[in-house]
Design an enzyme around this catalytic site. Structure first.
Site, PDB file in Angstrom:
ATOM      1  N   ASP A  64      -4.828   3.351   1.348  1.00 19.98           N
ATOM      2  CA  ASP A  64      -4.409   2.595   0.163  1.00 19.98           C
ATOM      3  C   ASP A  64      -3.369   1.530   0.513  1.00 19.98           C
ATOM      4  O   ASP A  64      -3.502   0.362   0.151  1.00 19.98           O
ATOM      5  CB  ASP A  64      -3.840   3.539  -0.900  1.00 19.98           C
ATOM      6  CG  ASP A  64      -4.888   4.505  -1.426  1.00 19.98           C
ATOM      7  OD1 ASP A  64      -6.058   4.380  -1.020  1.00 19.98           O
ATOM      8  OD2 ASP A  64      -4.538   5.392  -2.226  1.00 19.98           O
TER       9      ASP A  64
ATOM     10  N   SER B  49       0.262   3.206  -7.266  1.00 14.14           N
ATOM     11  CA  SER B  49       1.482   3.641  -6.565  1.00 14.14           C
ATOM     12  C   SER B  49       1.633   2.910  -5.235  1.00 14.14           C
ATOM     13  O   SER B  49       2.714   2.422  -4.896  1.00 14.14           O
ATOM     14  CB  SER B  49       1.485   5.157  -6.355  1.00 14.14           C
ATOM     15  OG  SER B  49       0.397   5.576  -5.576  1.00 14.14           O
TER      16      SER B  49
ATOM     17  N   GLY C 194      -3.313   5.681 -13.313  1.00 14.96           N
ATOM     18  CA  GLY C 194      -4.043   6.942 -13.174  1.00 14.96           C
ATOM     19  C   GLY C 194      -5.538   6.778 -12.998  1.00 14.96           C
ATOM     20  O   GLY C 194      -6.299   7.724 -13.155  1.00 14.96           O
TER      21      GLY C 194
ATOM     22  N   SER D 218      -4.949   2.816  -6.967  1.00 12.52           N
ATOM     23  CA  SER D 218      -3.778   2.688  -6.089  1.00 12.52           C
ATOM     24  C   SER D 218      -2.612   1.916  -6.672  1.00 12.52           C
ATOM     25  O   SER D 218      -2.001   1.082  -6.015  1.00 12.52           O
ATOM     26  CB  SER D 218      -4.169   2.085  -4.734  1.00 12.52           C
ATOM     27  OG  SER D 218      -5.017   2.944  -4.063  1.00 12.52           O
TER      28      SER D 218
ATOM     29  N   ILE E  11     -14.108  10.429   4.254  1.00 15.91           N
ATOM     30  CA  ILE E  11     -14.258  10.513   5.707  1.00 15.91           C
ATOM     31  C   ILE E  11     -12.995  10.052   6.438  1.00 15.91           C
ATOM     32  O   ILE E  11     -12.925  10.143   7.655  1.00 15.91           O
ATOM     33  CB  ILE E  11     -15.484   9.725   6.221  1.00 15.91           C
ATOM     34  CG1 ILE E  11     -15.449   8.291   5.750  1.00 15.91           C
ATOM     35  CG2 ILE E  11     -16.775  10.392   5.801  1.00 15.91           C
ATOM     36  CD1 ILE E  11     -16.579   7.455   6.337  1.00 15.91           C
ATOM     37  N   ASP E  12     -11.993   9.592   5.683  1.00 16.23           N
ATOM     38  CA  ASP E  12     -10.762   9.139   6.342  1.00 16.23           C
ATOM     39  C   ASP E  12     -10.084  10.276   7.104  1.00 16.23           C
ATOM     40  O   ASP E  12      -9.523  10.069   8.174  1.00 16.23           O
ATOM     41  CB  ASP E  12      -9.795   8.500   5.330  1.00 16.23           C
ATOM     42  CG  ASP E  12      -9.517   9.365   4.120  1.00 16.23           C
ATOM     43  OD1 ASP E  12     -10.344  10.243   3.808  1.00 16.23           O
ATOM     44  OD2 ASP E  12      -8.484   9.159   3.473  1.00 16.23           O
TER      45      ASP E  12
ATOM     46  N   TYR F 129      -9.910  18.710  -3.208  1.00 15.73           N
ATOM     47  CA  TYR F 129      -9.695  17.870  -2.025  1.00 15.73           C
ATOM     48  C   TYR F 129      -9.295  18.742  -0.836  1.00 15.73           C
ATOM     49  O   TYR F 129      -9.880  18.655   0.250  1.00 15.73           O
ATOM     50  CB  TYR F 129      -8.605  16.847  -2.338  1.00 15.73           C
ATOM     51  CG  TYR F 129      -8.259  15.904  -1.215  1.00 15.73           C
ATOM     52  CD1 TYR F 129      -8.912  14.688  -1.062  1.00 15.73           C
ATOM     53  CD2 TYR F 129      -7.251  16.219  -0.308  1.00 15.73           C
ATOM     54  CE1 TYR F 129      -8.595  13.810  -0.038  1.00 15.73           C
ATOM     55  CE2 TYR F 129      -6.922  15.347   0.727  1.00 15.73           C
ATOM     56  CZ  TYR F 129      -7.598  14.155   0.854  1.00 15.73           C
ATOM     57  OH  TYR F 129      -7.276  13.291   1.868  1.00 15.73           O
TER      58      TYR F 129
ATOM     59  N   GLU G 149       5.387   7.660   0.119  1.00 17.59           N
ATOM     60  CA  GLU G 149       4.449   8.431  -0.708  1.00 17.59           C
ATOM     61  C   GLU G 149       4.418   9.897  -0.259  1.00 17.59           C
ATOM     62  O   GLU G 149       4.445  10.818  -1.071  1.00 17.59           O
ATOM     63  CB  GLU G 149       3.055   7.818  -0.598  1.00 17.59           C
ATOM     64  CG  GLU G 149       2.030   8.433  -1.516  1.00 17.59           C
ATOM     65  CD  GLU G 149       1.973   7.802  -2.898  1.00 17.59           C
ATOM     66  OE1 GLU G 149       1.751   8.559  -3.858  1.00 17.59           O
ATOM     67  OE2 GLU G 149       2.150   6.586  -3.032  1.00 17.59           O
TER      68      GLU G 149
ATOM     69  N   GLU H 158     -16.519   7.352   1.687  1.00 16.18           N
ATOM     70  CA  GLU H 158     -15.663   8.244   0.889  1.00 16.18           C
ATOM     71  C   GLU H 158     -15.535   9.618   1.521  1.00 16.18           C
ATOM     72  O   GLU H 158     -16.508  10.192   1.989  1.00 16.18           O
ATOM     73  CB  GLU H 158     -16.270   8.381  -0.508  1.00 16.18           C
ATOM     74  CG  GLU H 158     -15.228   8.420  -1.599  1.00 16.18           C
ATOM     75  CD  GLU H 158     -14.444   7.118  -1.691  1.00 16.18           C
ATOM     76  OE1 GLU H 158     -13.256   7.125  -1.269  1.00 16.18           O
ATOM     77  OE2 GLU H 158     -14.972   6.117  -2.163  1.00 16.18           O
TER      78      GLU H 158
END
Length: 388
Positions: free
Chosen positions: A170, A126, A120, A124, A34-35, A220, A158, A32
């Site tokens: 995602d 969306s 929500g 994922s 780390i992308d 974020y 997106e 988590e």
């Protein structure tokens, strides 16, 4: 509801659907935040997702209907589309816009969407809608995109049509997911390995905290900036492009270069979490779910203490899970500050787990979570079964 989709299509459009498709949601099992640091993530597709039934029409019109939302839209085929408000149909319209702009001919379609992903929740929904729409159009109109092209196109929708600055994980997970396999994905190169992940007697419990995630976006961006600061300081001595190019041992050697304690904590999480993903892949491939569970707990603790993105709601789920002998491991998944936690729970104990975690959480937080059971499922594809 999903067993009656064809009947619902007939009711709405007064004709039968010709084609049906399904695209799953996803959870990230471990890896988590780390992308965006050049590291490895380990998502998997889940057995909830988005169903899409279609039938061509001769009117040159796209008709969007959903069994989840009352808003509907009929819009003619045109050369340019724009986002309108916050409506659900912006996602498929954005995909159609890209097909048209890329010069791929499309024709009028009647389209019925139904999703059983909690909206929500950070699972994922969306990406699932984008990928199922792009897969369907590619299939129906022989557009010639590869699956990876569809992933990139959906991410572009997106980012640039919807206006959300997400990474590619995602869309990649819902497109390339495989039953009983986790995807160890390098978000920078898009190289990936499908890791055997047979859960055996366990199921994946998904616990939606039902907390609105208002903090997620600003925090974020703050975390991204802190990681960039750490990287810049390490680059004084190390020739690296990303934090995740070094392992924990190298970090210990050079961490003196990072001057701010908070920035040091952020970097420590990122580098150790990347190492945990590699260990998790080995544990899953060896069918060692006990070891994988320990890595899940370690990941959560790091996200709570070093990265500080969990919060009392997610911590409460992890805290309860540690007291339950039928749980191998648990952690928050996604950006944090609400959203979902996941837990590996023995299948025959799931109902009891669901009742007890709900009671424990409600007493502490003041409202109930939603608890779901899932297996690791396949990615996007044709779904002929709902037409029968």
């Amino acid at each position: 509801m999903k067993n009656n989709l064809h009947q619902e299509f007939i009711k709405i459009f007064n004709k039968e659907a010709d084609n049906a498709y399904f695209s799953p949601g996803r959870v990230n099992l471990i890896g988590e935040h780390i992308d965006y640091n050049g590291g490895l993530v380990m998502p998997c597709a889940i057995t909830f997702g988005t169903y899409l039934l279609t039938s061509p029409n001769e009117d040159g019109i796209f008709r969007f209907r959903s069994l989840n939302f009352s808003e509907q839209l009929d819009i003619p085929l045109q050369l340019n589309y724009e986002k309108t408000g916050e409506n659900w149909f912006n996602f498929p319209i954005g995909v159609i816009d890209r097909f048209v702009k890329d010069g791929h001919p499309v024709k009028g379609l009647d389209m019925l969407f139904y999703g059983d992903i909690p909206i929500g929740s950070g699972l994922s929904s969306s990406a699932s809608i984008e990928v199922v729409t792009s897969y369907a159009l590619n299939d129906l109109f022989n557009s010639g995109y590869s699956k990876l092209d569809l992933v990139k196109l959906s991410k572009d929708v997106e980012n640039n049509f919807i206006g959300v600055n997400c990474g590619i994980m995602d869309q990649f997970a819902v497109a390339f997911g495989e039953k009983n396999k986790a995807l160890m994905l390098n978000c920078d190169t898009l190289d990936y390995e499908a890791v055997d992940s047979n859960l055996g007697e366990y199921v994946l419990a998904i616990i939606n905290t039902n907390k609105p995630r208002k903090l997620a976006e600003s925090k974020y961006n703050e975390r991204v900036q802190e990681c960039q600061t750490a990287l810049a300081e390490l680059q004084q001595q190390l020739d690296i492009k990303y934090l995740c190019e070094i392992n924990s041992a190298t970090f210990e050697q050079y961490k003196y270069l990072i001057t701010e304690p908070v920035v040091l904590k952020r970097a420590k999480h990122v580098i150790e979490e990347n190492d945990r993903v590699k260990l998790a892949a080995k544990a899953l491939a060896a069918n060692n779910l006990a070891e994988f569970g320990k890595l899940m707990y370690a990941s959560h603790d790091s996200l709570r203490d070093l990265y500080e993105v969990s919060g009392i709601e997610l911590d409460t789920v992890a805290e309860y899970s540690k007291t339950n002998p039928d749980v191998a491991g648990a952690r928050m998944t996604g950006a944090g500050f609400g959203g979902c936690a996941i837990a590996l729970v023995k299948g025959d104990a799931f109902e009891k787990f669901s009742e007890e975690v709900t009671e424990y959480y409600t007493q502490k937080i003041g409202y109930a979570p939603s608890v779901y059971s899932s297996l690791i499922g396949d990615g996007v594809g044709v779904l002929a079964s709902v037409l029968n």
